[in-house]
Design a protein around this motif. Structure first.
Motif, PDB file in Angstrom:
ATOM      1  N   GLN A  76       0.826  -1.199   0.000  1.00 54.27           N
ATOM      2  CA  GLN A  76       0.000   0.000   0.000  1.00 54.27           C
ATOM      3  C   GLN A  76       0.861   1.251   0.000  1.00 54.27           C
ATOM      4  O   GLN A  76       1.965   1.269   0.548  1.00 54.27           O
ATOM      5  CB  GLN A  76      -0.914   0.028   1.234  1.00 54.27           C
ATOM      6  CG  GLN A  76      -1.990  -1.023   1.223  1.00 54.27           C
ATOM      7  CD  GLN A  76      -2.960  -0.860   2.371  1.00 54.27           C
ATOM      8  OE1 GLN A  76      -4.154  -1.056   2.208  1.00 54.27           O
ATOM      9  NE2 GLN A  76      -2.451  -0.497   3.549  1.00 54.27           N
ATOM     10  N   ARG A  79      -1.085   8.255   2.152  1.00 54.93           N
ATOM     11  CA  ARG A  79      -0.848   9.698   2.210  1.00 54.93           C
ATOM     12  C   ARG A  79      -0.942  10.097   3.683  1.00 54.93           C
ATOM     13  O   ARG A  79      -1.970   9.877   4.326  1.00 54.93           O
ATOM     14  CB  ARG A  79      -1.863  10.473   1.377  1.00 54.93           C
ATOM     15  CG  ARG A  79      -1.625  11.987   1.418  1.00 54.93           C
ATOM     16  CD  ARG A  79      -2.434  12.713   0.376  1.00 54.93           C
ATOM     17  NE  ARG A  79      -2.199  14.160   0.439  1.00 54.93           N
ATOM     18  CZ  ARG A  79      -2.375  14.999  -0.584  1.00 54.93           C
ATOM     19  NH1 ARG A  79      -2.781  14.537  -1.757  1.00 54.93           N
ATOM     20  NH2 ARG A  79      -2.139  16.290  -0.444  1.00 54.93           N
ATOM     21  N   ASP A  87      -4.353   8.158   4.901  1.00 53.49           N
ATOM     22  CA  ASP A  87      -5.292   7.640   3.913  1.00 53.49           C
ATOM     23  C   ASP A  87      -4.548   6.730   2.949  1.00 53.49           C
ATOM     24  O   ASP A  87      -3.406   7.019   2.567  1.00 53.49           O
ATOM     25  CB  ASP A  87      -5.949   8.773   3.113  1.00 53.49           C
ATOM     26  CG  ASP A  87      -6.785   9.697   3.980  1.00 53.49           C
ATOM     27  OD1 ASP A  87      -7.713   9.201   4.638  1.00 53.49           O
ATOM     28  OD2 ASP A  87      -6.495  10.912   4.007  1.00 53.49           O
ATOM     29  N   VAL A  89      -3.881   5.601  -0.673  1.00 54.99           N
ATOM     30  CA  VAL A  89      -4.094   6.177  -2.003  1.00 54.99           C
ATOM     31  C   VAL A  89      -3.914   5.132  -3.102  1.00 54.99           C
ATOM     32  O   VAL A  89      -4.152   5.432  -4.276  1.00 54.99           O
ATOM     33  CB  VAL A  89      -3.165   7.384  -2.251  1.00 54.99           C
ATOM     34  CG1 VAL A  89      -3.426   8.467  -1.229  1.00 54.99           C
ATOM     35  CG2 VAL A  89      -1.693   6.972  -2.241  1.00 54.99           C
ATOM     36  N   GLY A  90      -3.509   3.935  -2.743  1.00 54.25           N
ATOM     37  CA  GLY A  90      -3.383   2.876  -3.743  1.00 54.25           C
ATOM     38  C   GLY A  90      -2.634   1.685  -3.210  1.00 54.25           C
ATOM     39  O   GLY A  90      -1.873   1.784  -2.246  1.00 54.25           O
ATOM     40  N   THR A  91      -2.895   0.537  -3.824  1.00 51.81           N
ATOM     41  CA  THR A  91      -2.128  -0.687  -3.589  1.00 51.81           C
ATOM     42  C   THR A  91      -1.453  -1.043  -4.904  1.00 51.81           C
ATOM     43  O   THR A  91      -2.125  -1.178  -5.932  1.00 51.81           O
ATOM     44  CB  THR A  91      -3.033  -1.837  -3.121  1.00 51.81           C
ATOM     45  OG1 THR A  91      -3.693  -1.449  -1.902  1.00 51.81           O
ATOM     46  CG2 THR A  91      -2.220  -3.101  -2.871  1.00 51.81           C
ATOM     47  N   TYR A 135      -0.077  10.118 -10.113  1.00 52.40           N
ATOM     48  CA  TYR A 135      -0.838  10.397  -8.892  1.00 52.40           C
ATOM     49  C   TYR A 135      -1.755  11.582  -9.175  1.00 52.40           C
ATOM     50  O   TYR A 135      -1.305  12.723  -9.292  1.00 52.40           O
ATOM     51  CB  TYR A 135       0.110  10.711  -7.736  1.00 52.40           C
ATOM     52  CG  TYR A 135      -0.601  11.040  -6.445  1.00 52.40           C
ATOM     53  CD1 TYR A 135      -1.235  10.045  -5.703  1.00 52.40           C
ATOM     54  CD2 TYR A 135      -0.632  12.344  -5.963  1.00 52.40           C
ATOM     55  CE1 TYR A 135      -1.882  10.337  -4.520  1.00 52.40           C
ATOM     56  CE2 TYR A 135      -1.276  12.651  -4.772  1.00 52.40           C
ATOM     57  CZ  TYR A 135      -1.899  11.643  -4.058  1.00 52.40           C
ATOM     58  OH  TYR A 135      -2.549  11.940  -2.877  1.00 52.40           O
ATOM     59  N   GLY A 138      -5.795  12.288  -5.779  1.00 52.92           N
ATOM     60  CA  GLY A 138      -5.640  11.525  -4.554  1.00 52.92           C
ATOM     61  C   GLY A 138      -5.543  10.025  -4.728  1.00 52.92           C
ATOM     62  O   GLY A 138      -5.661   9.278  -3.745  1.00 52.92           O
ATOM     63  N   ARG A 139      -5.288   9.567  -5.955  1.00 57.99           N
ATOM     64  CA  ARG A 139      -5.169   8.129  -6.208  1.00 57.99           C
ATOM     65  C   ARG A 139      -3.975   7.855  -7.117  1.00 57.99           C
ATOM     66  O   ARG A 139      -3.644   8.657  -7.991  1.00 57.99           O
ATOM     67  CB  ARG A 139      -6.431   7.580  -6.882  1.00 57.99           C
ATOM     68  CG  ARG A 139      -7.697   7.714  -6.069  1.00 57.99           C
ATOM     69  CD  ARG A 139      -7.658   6.864  -4.816  1.00 57.99           C
ATOM     70  NE  ARG A 139      -7.546   5.427  -5.133  1.00 57.99           N
ATOM     71  CZ  ARG A 139      -7.408   4.492  -4.214  1.00 57.99           C
ATOM     72  NH1 ARG A 139      -7.321   4.800  -2.933  1.00 57.99           N
ATOM     73  NH2 ARG A 139      -7.343   3.208  -4.574  1.00 57.99           N
ATOM     74  N   LEU A 140      -3.375   6.678  -6.913  1.00 61.40           N
ATOM     75  CA  LEU A 140      -2.289   6.226  -7.786  1.00 61.40           C
ATOM     76  C   LEU A 140      -2.855   5.451  -8.961  1.00 61.40           C
ATOM     77  O   LEU A 140      -3.740   4.590  -8.791  1.00 61.40           O
ATOM     78  CB  LEU A 140      -1.325   5.321  -7.028  1.00 61.40           C
ATOM     79  CG  LEU A 140      -0.304   5.975  -6.114  1.00 61.40           C
ATOM     80  CD1 LEU A 140       0.476   4.904  -5.377  1.00 61.40           C
ATOM     81  CD2 LEU A 140       0.642   6.885  -6.888  1.00 61.40           C
TER      82      LEU A 140
END
Length: 361
Positions: A76, A79, A87, A89-91, A135, A138-140
């Motif tokens: 993971q 942030r 939070d 933001v991605g795996t 990015y 807020g997400r990868l």
């Protein structure tokens, strides 16, 4: 237990007496009692930024002051705000954690404001590799592989990455438990790599067709540059000496032929060394030409000033207070962020581990 301030005062007094008697440089002295750089206050833990993390490894600060933090075994990316909000933001897909491998170093593109790229060093099922991801919002996004084929192993996977002042991407790799390959000039394991942001050999490399910048490394994870743009790395030794090295393009740093300073003209000696019990150095940060190194087995933070001779004597802080220390990075508002690594296979987790600490300087 004596405070870090009282311990530091004792070290300064002891080092002053030793210097007066012997008049010798302490550059490579094996003792842990050393004089502090003049005028520098002791590092202090100002606050706990975040807790209950799982082996935080890479830390890359966003322009906002929040940081992206990788967790080695969960794959993971978090942030983390300076106020402690965490939070996911991605795996990152394709990560195959095991032993000392997994999702490791992170770095932001020098052109992050426009390209939004986050780079990561990771262990896959077949190798170690470097990927980049956008990015946005807020997400990868999905990973794009820019370099692959670095040997993986249960240990010695390297994993540190950073963009240098020249805009090139540097990566520290390990020997994957196969010492001989560190001397193989065609194998990227046991090396420092230098590449363009697209993963191609960087202009000015010793071999224009290769990303290999230096050879003869056992396991490099910490990378940093000083005010003169000189490049420094921390390196795990085996049984005798861990190392702090000043990097020269095309240099051979000796592993596995030598460990620590050997005085052999074929190899470049470290400028500072300590026993693995005192160090086992992972992360490295440079602030105002002072090097800070996080120690895993040593369970301490080292402070080593850069001077006209190379480096001065080191001083250690927080010995055993927070367990294994993995990553140290300069914080945008001043001081350092320091992560623990007590959930790894050699650690003993404590309540609240793993955590990120803000260190005041």
């Amino acid at each position: 237990m004596p405070s870090s301030h009282s311990r530091s005062a004792a070290r300064r007094a002891l080092a002053a007496v030793a210097a007066a008697i012997f008049g010798l440089s302490l550059l490579l002295a094996p003792s842990t009692a050393h004089a502090a750089p003049a005028g520098l206050p002791d590092p202090e833990v100002e606050r706990e930024v975040a807790r209950d993390l799982r082996i935080p490894w890479g830390v890359a600060f966003l322009p906002s002051g929040d940081a992206l933090v990788s967790e080695r075994d969960t794959a993971q990316v978090l942030r983390v705000s300076p106020s402690g909000t965490v939070d996911v933001v991605g795996t990152v897909p394709g990560v195959a954690p095991g032993g000392q491998g997994g999702l490791m170093g992170l770095a932001l593109s020098p052109d992050f404001a426009t390209d939004r790229y986050v780079y990561a060093f990771l262990t896959s099922a077949t190798d170690n590799r470097i990927v980049r991801m956008e990015y946005r919002f807020g997400r990868l996004g999905p990973p794009e592989v820019i370099f692959f084929g670095i040997e993986r192993g249960p240990g010695h996977n390297g994993g540190g990455i950073a963009f240098g002042p020249d805009g090139m991407l540097y990566a520290g790799t390990g020997d994957a438990g196969q010492p001989a390959i560190a001397q193989d000039p065609d194998n990227p394991a046991g090396k420092i790599l230098r590449m363009t942001p697209d993963g191609e050999p960087a202009p000015g490399n010793p071999d224009p067709s290769s990303v290999i910048y230096t050879i003869g490394h056992r396991n490099v994870q910490g990378l940093g540059w000083d005010s003169r743009n000189r490049f420094w790395v921390s390196e795990f030794g085996q049984d005798t000496w861990d190392e702090l090295n000043l990097v020269r393009a095309g240099g051979n740093y000796g592993w596995p032929e030598v460990e620590g300073a050997a005085g052999d003209p074929r190899f470049i000696d470290p400028l500072w060394q300590r026993s693995p019990a005192e160090a086992t150095p992972s992360g490295l940060a440079i602030v105002d030409d002072v090097i800070y190194i996080a120690g895993l087995r040593g369970q301490r933070l080292w402070r080593i000033p850069i001077n006209r001779h190379g480096v001065g004597a080191g001083e250690d802080f927080f010995v055993g207070e927070y367990g294994r220390l993995r990553t140290v990075v300069p914080a945008p508002g001043g001081g350092l962020w320091l992560t623990t690594s007590n959930h790894d296979q050699l650690g003993t987790p404590r309540p609240g581990d793993d955590r990120i600490l803000h260190i005041g300087l």
